[in-house]
Design a protein around this motif. Structure first.
Motif, PDB file in Angstrom:
ATOM      1  N   GLY A 175      20.166  -1.104  20.462  1.00 46.77           N
ATOM      2  CA  GLY A 175      20.750  -2.436  19.926  1.00 46.77           C
ATOM      3  C   GLY A 175      20.796  -3.679  21.054  1.00 46.77           C
ATOM      4  O   GLY A 175      21.134  -4.512  20.479  1.00 46.77           O
ATOM      5  N   SER A 176      20.119  -3.164  21.968  1.00 44.87           N
ATOM      6  CA  SER A 176      20.168  -4.360  23.035  1.00 44.87           C
ATOM      7  C   SER A 176      18.913  -5.624  22.409  1.00 44.87           C
ATOM      8  O   SER A 176      19.028  -6.834  22.718  1.00 44.87           O
ATOM      9  N   HIS A 177      17.518  -5.221  21.565  1.00 45.60           N
ATOM     10  CA  HIS A 177      16.698  -5.943  20.736  1.00 45.60           C
ATOM     11  C   HIS A 177      17.139  -5.984  19.268  1.00 45.60           C
ATOM     12  O   HIS A 177      16.070  -4.983  18.977  1.00 45.60           O
ATOM     13  N   LYS A 178      17.577  -6.917  18.365  1.00 45.92           N
ATOM     14  CA  LYS A 178      17.814  -7.446  16.963  1.00 45.92           C
ATOM     15  C   LYS A 178      16.428  -7.505  16.882  1.00 45.92           C
ATOM     16  O   LYS A 178      15.845  -8.210  17.155  1.00 45.92           O
ATOM     17  N   PRO A 179      15.725  -7.210  15.782  1.00 46.21           N
ATOM     18  CA  PRO A 179      14.638  -6.829  14.974  1.00 46.21           C
ATOM     19  C   PRO A 179      14.902  -8.560  13.936  1.00 46.21           C
ATOM     20  O   PRO A 179      15.508  -8.881  14.073  1.00 46.21           O
ATOM     21  N   THR A 180      13.535  -9.246  14.484  1.00 47.22           N
ATOM     22  CA  THR A 180      13.717 -10.167  13.410  1.00 47.22           C
ATOM     23  C   THR A 180      13.373  -9.933  11.975  1.00 47.22           C
ATOM     24  O   THR A 180      13.079  -8.925  11.849  1.00 47.22           O
ATOM     25  N   ALA A 181      13.051 -11.090  11.580  1.00 49.72           N
ATOM     26  CA  ALA A 181      12.646 -11.237  10.132  1.00 49.72           C
ATOM     27  C   ALA A 181      11.993 -10.872   9.498  1.00 49.72           C
ATOM     28  O   ALA A 181      10.978  -9.578   9.244  1.00 49.72           O
ATOM     29  N   ARG A 182      10.600 -10.919  10.533  1.00 48.64           N
ATOM     30  CA  ARG A 182       9.062 -10.716  10.292  1.00 48.64           C
ATOM     31  C   ARG A 182       9.154  -9.345  10.779  1.00 48.64           C
ATOM     32  O   ARG A 182       7.679  -8.373  10.395  1.00 48.64           O
ATOM     33  N   THR A 183       9.553  -8.791  12.111  1.00 53.89           N
ATOM     34  CA  THR A 183       9.690  -7.273  12.550  1.00 53.89           C
ATOM     35  C   THR A 183      10.017  -6.169  11.158  1.00 53.89           C
ATOM     36  O   THR A 183       9.260  -5.479  11.227  1.00 53.89           O
ATOM     37  N   LEU A 184      10.950  -6.676  11.261  1.00 56.72           N
ATOM     38  CA  LEU A 184      11.550  -5.645   9.346  1.00 56.72           C
ATOM     39  C   LEU A 184      10.719  -5.519   8.199  1.00 56.72           C
ATOM     40  O   LEU A 184      10.350  -4.652   7.417  1.00 56.72           O
ATOM     41  N   ALA A 185       9.792  -7.350   8.159  1.00 60.18           N
ATOM     42  CA  ALA A 185       9.296  -7.096   7.292  1.00 60.18           C
ATOM     43  C   ALA A 185       7.653  -5.678   7.168  1.00 60.18           C
ATOM     44  O   ALA A 185       6.967  -5.820   6.982  1.00 60.18           O
ATOM     45  N   ARG A 186       7.088  -6.605   8.906  1.00 58.84           N
ATOM     46  CA  ARG A 186       6.314  -5.567   9.015  1.00 58.84           C
ATOM     47  C   ARG A 186       6.490  -4.017   8.998  1.00 58.84           C
ATOM     48  O   ARG A 186       5.378  -3.307   8.078  1.00 58.84           O
ATOM     49  N   ARG A 187       7.532  -3.683   9.297  1.00 55.17           N
ATOM     50  CA  ARG A 187       8.152  -2.089   9.282  1.00 55.17           C
ATOM     51  C   ARG A 187       8.330  -1.812   7.566  1.00 55.17           C
ATOM     52  O   ARG A 187       7.427  -1.002   7.915  1.00 55.17           O
ATOM     53  N   VAL A 188       8.424  -2.663   7.265  1.00 52.74           N
ATOM     54  CA  VAL A 188       8.548  -2.286   5.784  1.00 52.74           C
ATOM     55  C   VAL A 188       7.209  -2.359   4.780  1.00 52.74           C
ATOM     56  O   VAL A 188       6.876  -1.059   4.413  1.00 52.74           O
ATOM     57  N   LEU A 189       6.267  -2.462   4.855  1.00 55.88           N
ATOM     58  CA  LEU A 189       4.725  -2.999   3.990  1.00 55.88           C
ATOM     59  C   LEU A 189       3.649  -2.211   5.249  1.00 55.88           C
ATOM     60  O   LEU A 189       3.126  -1.640   4.360  1.00 55.88           O
ATOM     61  N   THR A 190       4.297  -1.628   6.626  1.00 55.51           N
ATOM     62  CA  THR A 190       3.060  -0.516   6.851  1.00 55.51           C
ATOM     63  C   THR A 190       4.335   1.030   6.586  1.00 55.51           C
ATOM     64  O   THR A 190       3.521   1.831   7.814  1.00 55.51           O
ATOM     65  N   ASN A 191       5.884   0.842   6.776  1.00 52.40           N
ATOM     66  CA  ASN A 191       5.601   2.091   5.914  1.00 52.40           C
ATOM     67  C   ASN A 191       4.938   2.728   5.259  1.00 52.40           C
ATOM     68  O   ASN A 191       4.849   2.869   4.169  1.00 52.40           O
ATOM     69  N   PRO A 192       4.481   4.254   6.090  1.00 48.84           N
ATOM     70  CA  PRO A 192       3.643   5.177   4.877  1.00 48.84           C
ATOM     71  C   PRO A 192       4.347   5.539   3.691  1.00 48.84           C
ATOM     72  O   PRO A 192       3.619   5.976   2.934  1.00 48.84           O
ATOM     73  N   LEU A 193       6.262   6.054   3.507  1.00 50.58           N
ATOM     74  CA  LEU A 193       6.077   6.656   2.102  1.00 50.58           C
ATOM     75  C   LEU A 193       6.438   5.614   1.191  1.00 50.58           C
ATOM     76  O   LEU A 193       5.686   5.532  -0.191  1.00 50.58           O
ATOM     77  N   ILE A 194       6.478   4.049   1.526  1.00 47.18           N
ATOM     78  CA  ILE A 194       6.805   3.270   1.183  1.00 47.18           C
ATOM     79  C   ILE A 194       5.251   2.692   0.341  1.00 47.18           C
ATOM     80  O   ILE A 194       5.101   2.228  -1.270  1.00 47.18           O
ATOM     81  N   LEU A 195       4.042   2.349   1.362  1.00 44.95           N
ATOM     82  CA  LEU A 195       2.808   3.142   0.501  1.00 44.95           C
ATOM     83  C   LEU A 195       2.552   3.332  -0.190  1.00 44.95           C
ATOM     84  O   LEU A 195       1.641   3.123  -0.963  1.00 44.95           O
ATOM     85  N   GLY A 196       2.890   4.843   0.236  1.00 45.94           N
ATOM     86  CA  GLY A 196       2.715   5.943  -1.283  1.00 45.94           C
ATOM     87  C   GLY A 196       2.945   5.470  -2.026  1.00 45.94           C
ATOM     88  O   GLY A 196       3.130   6.083  -3.566  1.00 45.94           O
ATOM     89  N   ALA A 197       3.721   5.249  -2.172  1.00 49.39           N
ATOM     90  CA  ALA A 197       4.933   5.226  -3.490  1.00 49.39           C
ATOM     91  C   ALA A 197       4.883   3.575  -4.537  1.00 49.39           C
ATOM     92  O   ALA A 197       4.460   3.637  -5.868  1.00 49.39           O
ATOM     93  N   LEU A 198       4.417   3.122  -3.824  1.00 45.43           N
ATOM     94  CA  LEU A 198       3.717   1.852  -4.002  1.00 45.43           C
ATOM     95  C   LEU A 198       2.424   1.379  -4.967  1.00 45.43           C
ATOM     96  O   LEU A 198       1.512   1.246  -5.893  1.00 45.43           O
ATOM     97  N   SER A 199       2.051   3.041  -4.112  1.00 47.61           N
ATOM     98  CA  SER A 199       0.280   2.463  -4.442  1.00 47.61           C
ATOM     99  C   SER A 199       0.125   3.762  -5.612  1.00 47.61           C
ATOM    100  O   SER A 199      -0.435   2.933  -6.322  1.00 47.61           O
ATOM    101  N   GLY A 200       1.120   5.234  -5.992  1.00 51.11           N
ATOM    102  CA  GLY A 200       1.235   5.007  -6.856  1.00 51.11           C
ATOM    103  C   GLY A 200       1.146   4.277  -8.536  1.00 51.11           C
ATOM    104  O   GLY A 200       1.177   4.445  -9.498  1.00 51.11           O
ATOM    105  N   LEU A 201       2.296   3.854  -7.884  1.00 52.16           N
ATOM    106  CA  LEU A 201       2.533   2.114  -9.011  1.00 52.16           C
ATOM    107  C   LEU A 201       1.970   0.793  -9.392  1.00 52.16           C
ATOM    108  O   LEU A 201       1.956   1.311 -10.470  1.00 52.16           O
ATOM    109  N   ALA A 202       0.988   0.687  -8.834  1.00 48.53           N
ATOM    110  CA  ALA A 202       0.390   0.446  -8.935  1.00 48.53           C
ATOM    111  C   ALA A 202      -0.702   0.447  -9.565  1.00 48.53           C
ATOM    112  O   ALA A 202      -1.501   0.067 -10.395  1.00 48.53           O
ATOM    113  N   VAL A 203      -1.368   2.117  -8.983  1.00 45.29           N
ATOM    114  CA  VAL A 203      -2.195   2.767 -10.287  1.00 45.29           C
ATOM    115  C   VAL A 203      -1.927   3.117 -11.395  1.00 45.29           C
ATOM    116  O   VAL A 203      -2.332   2.271 -12.622  1.00 45.29           O
TER     117      VAL A 203
END
Length: 353
Positions: A175-203
């Motif tokens: 908890g010493s370093h609060k994540p920034t909005a940019r860090t959160l967005a990067r982790r969301v967009l690079t999360n393997p589970l999210i990429l898998g589900a969104l790839s399926g939805l795109a197809v």
């Protein structure tokens, strides 16, 4: 007269021993394979020679390869987006945020450890829809209910993962370093589970716009690339058993006593408090939501199943209390045999299922 006789026969069937046994054994058979796989992992860890690092790497492999492929295949199985009850999809979407807020309030009030707070918030909203939810919806509603169940899964599973990444990032570490909005967005967009589900939805979305020949789109993976499709299918089937096995290897039942208050809180949120609230509100709004017997099985599945197995993997990967997350997967799975039995029994008694 005929209606009264039919009602009496229905009541007798619901209250009779056969109905109770049927409901109990259904929930038992749905949960028992999960528990046995976890137990196997626990036993192998006690007698085997592999190191903790090996199991940790295997867990990471599931998170980064097998699970994303499984989510892609689950979403890809959706055939038609046009005939969905979008009001009910919207309600399920909103119910996830409602449960998150309930869990956040409970964690802030009752759990002092930040790393445990993230796990409690996650367990409140993240159900086991991919592994248990779809089979449960199929058992309760049959093939007719699976179209809506698959569509709801394609919406809710990515949402589960996006919110889990955000929650575990915010509460992970010291908890010493609060994540920034940019860090959160990067982790969301690079999360393997999210990429898998969104790839399926795109197809799936692209497939909706392709020309149709003899009732089939001109291009599908299973028809034009059958070897690739079979490979993806095989790998997707690896994810759940391997992940459950590894979860068993990481269990430490001596930690239950210290974690007991958190386990009680997390289990109550996942199996009792959130499901009862979500289902009760949906039934009260049945008319405006257009809730029918086709959507009810999915409502039960998404709101009432144990916490997702992948929640423990993500807790480990993102610096939260992975032992608490592991224990919650086990205990919500065990106790869901009781909670699901009660929910299904009551809903069938009220002719809602």
């Amino acid at each position: 007269m005929e209606a009264s006789r039919a009602a009496a026969e229905t009541a007798a069937r619901v209250l009779g021993g056969d109905f109770v046994r049927e409901t109990f054994f259904y929930t038992l058979h749905a949960i028992l394979p999960i528990l046995l796989t976890i137990l196997l992992g626990y036993c192998v860890r006690r007698v085997g020679t592999w190191s903790d690092e090996f199991y940790r790497q295997l867990n990471s492999l599931c998170f980064r390869l097998f699970l994303p492929i499984q989510l892609f295949c689950n979403v890809y199985a959706i055939e038609d987006l046009s005939s969905m009850n979008w009001k009910m999809i919207g309600y399920l979407f909103g119910s996830v945020f409602f449960c998150l807020l309930v869990g956040l309030a409970a964690a802030r009030l009752l759990v002092p450890d930040r790393r445990q707070q993230g796990v409690i918030v996650q367990v409140s909203f993240r159900s086991n829809q991919a592994i248990l939810g779809l089979p449960l919806a199929n058992a309760l509603g049959g093939a007719a209910a699976m179209g809506f169940a698959s569509m709801a899964t394609s919406v809710c599973v990515p949402l589960f993962n996006v919110l889990a990444v955000i929650v575990l990032t915010v509460f992970g570490g010291d908890g010493s370093h609060k994540p920034t909005a940019r860090t959160l967005a990067r982790r969301v967009l690079t999360n393997p589970l999210i990429l898998g589900a969104l790839s399926g939805l795109a197809v799936v979305i692209i497939r909706q716009f392709l020309p149709v020949v003899d009732g089939e789109p001109i291009f599908t993976i299973q028809n034009q690339l059958p070897s690739l499709f079979q490979t993806l299918t095989n790998l997707s089937q690896v994810a759940s058993p391997v992940m459950l096995f590894v979860l068993g290897t990481r269990l430490n039942f001596s930690a239950v006593r210290d974690l007991l208050p958190r386990l009680v809180l997390g289990t109550a949120l996942r199996l009792v408090i959130c499901p009862v609230a979500v289902i009760a509100i949906a039934v009260a709004l049945r008319q405006p939501l257009g809730l029918t017997s086709l959507e009810m099985p999915t409502l039960v599945a998404i709101s009432s199943t144990p916490v997702a197995v992948s929640s423990a993997v993500m807790a480990q990967e993102m610096g939260c209390d992975d032992q608490l997350a592991n224990q919650l997967v086990v205990w919500t799975s065990v106790l869901s045999m009781v909670s699901l039995f009660c929910i299904i029994y009551v809903m069938r008694t009220l002719a809602l299922l």
